[in-house]
Design a protein around this motif. Structure first.
Motif, mmCIF file in Angstrom:
data_model
loop_
_atom_site.group_PDB
_atom_site.id
_atom_site.type_symbol
_atom_site.label_atom_id
_atom_site.label_comp_id
_atom_site.label_asym_id
_atom_site.label_seq_id
_atom_site.Cartn_x
_atom_site.Cartn_y
_atom_site.Cartn_z
ATOM 1 N N THR A 216 0.842 -1.200 0.000
ATOM 2 C CA THR A 216 0.000 0.000 0.000
ATOM 3 C C THR A 216 0.881 1.256 0.000
ATOM 4 O OG1 THR A 216 -0.134 -0.152 2.421
ATOM 5 C CG2 THR A 216 -1.942 -1.109 1.142
ATOM 6 N N ASP A 219 -0.057 6.404 0.392
ATOM 7 C CA ASP A 219 0.222 7.478 1.354
ATOM 8 C C ASP A 219 1.660 7.972 1.197
ATOM 9 O OD1 ASP A 219 -2.322 7.284 2.318
ATOM 10 O OD2 ASP A 219 -1.795 6.155 4.118
ATOM 11 N N THR A 220 2.562 7.061 0.904
ATOM 12 C CA THR A 220 3.962 7.437 0.715
ATOM 13 C C THR A 220 4.128 8.261 -0.551
ATOM 14 O OG1 THR A 220 4.755 5.493 1.916
ATOM 15 C CG2 THR A 220 6.288 6.518 0.369
ATOM 16 N N VAL A 222 1.859 10.115 -1.934
ATOM 17 C CA VAL A 222 1.250 11.426 -1.640
ATOM 18 C C VAL A 222 2.239 12.299 -0.868
ATOM 19 C CG1 VAL A 222 -0.543 12.594 -0.307
ATOM 20 C CG2 VAL A 222 -1.127 10.602 -1.715
ATOM 21 N N LEU A 223 2.902 11.704 0.117
ATOM 22 C CA LEU A 223 3.876 12.453 0.910
ATOM 23 C C LEU A 223 5.055 12.897 0.042
ATOM 24 C CD1 LEU A 223 4.793 13.499 3.661
ATOM 25 C CD2 LEU A 223 5.797 11.239 4.106
ATOM 26 N N LYS A 246 -4.555 4.963 -6.532
ATOM 27 C CA LYS A 246 -5.280 4.525 -5.342
ATOM 28 C C LYS A 246 -6.416 3.583 -5.710
ATOM 29 C CE LYS A 246 -7.751 6.400 -1.342
ATOM 30 N NZ LYS A 246 -8.201 7.664 -0.649
#
Length: 395
Positions: A216, A219-220, A222-223, A246
């Protein structure tokens, strides 16, 4: 904080015990991923050792014990021991002499602490004694591991200036092992993101694909975009394409399909062939990966109208990639494989069509009808050929 490595199948390997005995008591320790992942209860894939011995001494001792060695990285102090249950890399303790962000000049070290100090993250600088399994932790790696914290050893900015690729390694390890990102690491990655421009495309591609291969990674990703890291290595990715990624990952989970980094890279790029071509060239992707990415780039919303026809045209792999990215089910492929078109030119010539362009044209017309009808069996093929020839004779 003190700890010992739990007994695991790999720590009890006979061939590994023989290797440690050959190197000598106190001369070598397990280090890195095998130690870290065993403490986390994860599967072990590679075993690395650090040793106070010089490479030639490692080779001599192994040879005397009947253990074959390969000088896989002899210039950097690494020798690979070829063992029945899996090879082991053995590297002499090292310390950095100079670095320029792309490569380091190293020399051999005498102390375990020196070797640990040149590593990237605290959780990767854990050493285990092969006899007692006691952990040597010089920089608080055990506490960080327990806290799910990925932290650079020492000053984060200095570690990154030594090797700019550590920015991407940070995000990969953060995605695998971290919870809340370390503030010092985040600030250093943000401030030094531009240094990634000086790295080889192959090194960047290796780390980017490794991040995308994680279960997954959204989130990484996005960061990385928020901190200005992603725009340096993949400026084609946008908030919109991240949303596509996503949804793809959600569909992969729904369909129980294994993650594939090229499929995910395709989702992270706009479906525009020349853009994907440029990215493939810039990242020095292999021909196989380039072809897969280019096929993904040609996806359209119409792909879902006839999944099996899509698979016939593009191949099963690309068809599955496109449908997953579109959020479509792979159910039409269950128990089905792409058929081979059974008609050949000889049968058309037998019907009085002279060999040449007309044969090929007839083949294409019959094939198109065959695909439209859902790949009917042989009797219908003969009927389709009759229909095409009859229609032509009336023109």
């Amino acid at each position: 904080m003190t700890a010992s490595l739990p007994q695991s199948p790999w720590t009890q390997r006979d061939d590994l015990a023989a290797l440690m005995a050959a190197l000598g008591k106190g001369k070598a320790r397990y280090v890195g991923g095998a130690v870290r992942d065993t403490l986390l209860g994860k599967a072990i894939h590679d075993i690395d050792c650090a040793t106070v011995l010089m490479p030639n001494a490692v080779i001599e001792r192994c040879t005397a014990a009947g253990i074959k060695t390969v000088p896989t990285g002899i210039d950097h102090g690494t020798v690979t021991a070829v063992l029945p249950q899996g090879n082991v890399e053995i590297t002499t303790l090292r310390r950095d002499v100079s670095t320029d962000g792309r490569r380091a000049t190293v020399t051999y070290a005498a102390e375990w602490h020196e070797d640990a100090a040149r590593r990237d993250f605290t959780i990767n600088a854990l050493y285990a004694d092969p006899e007692t399994l006691e952990i040597a932790d010089f920089f608080g790696g055990l506490e960080d591991l327990a806290a799910h914290r990925v932290r650079f050893i020492g000053n984060a900015a200095e570690r990154i200036r030594e090797d700019h690729l550590r920015i991407l390694r940070y995000f990969r390890f953060q995605a695998r092992f971290g919870d809340t990102p370390d503030p010092d690491a985040i600030e250093a990655c943000r401030n030094l993101a531009h240094t990634l421009k000086g790295l080889s495309r192959e090194r960047i591609a290796m780390e980017l694909l490794a991040i995308l291969a994680l279960p997954t990674p959204v989130d990484t990703i996005v960061l990385m975009r928020k901190l200005g890291v992603l725009p340096v290595i993949l400026p084609e990715a946008t908030d919109r394409t991240i949303d596509v990624l996503k949804k793809l990952i959600a569909q992969e989970l729904s369909e129980s399909v294994a993650a594939n980094p090229i499929r995910r890279l395709g989702a992270l790029l706009p479906p525009i062939s020349n853009i994907c071509e440029a990215v493939a060239a810039r990242l020095r992707l292999s021909k196989q990966h380039r072809n897969r990415l280019m096929c993904i780039a040609e996806r359209t919303s119409a792909d879902s109208s006839d999944p099996r026809a899509l698979a016939y045209r593009t191949g099963m792999e690309c068809a599955q990639d496109r449908l997953l990215i579109l959020g479509e089910s792979l159910a039409p492929f269950s128990g089905w494989s792409v058929p081979k078109f059974p008609l050949n030119g000889g049968r058309i010539v037998e019907r009085g069509i002279a060999a040449g362009p007309q044969v090929a044209k007839t083949m294409r017309e019959v094939e198109a009808r065959w695909v439209d009808e859902g790949f009917p069996d042989e009797p219908r093929i003969a009927e389709l050929l009759d229909e095409v020839l009859a229609q032509r004779s009336t023109v």
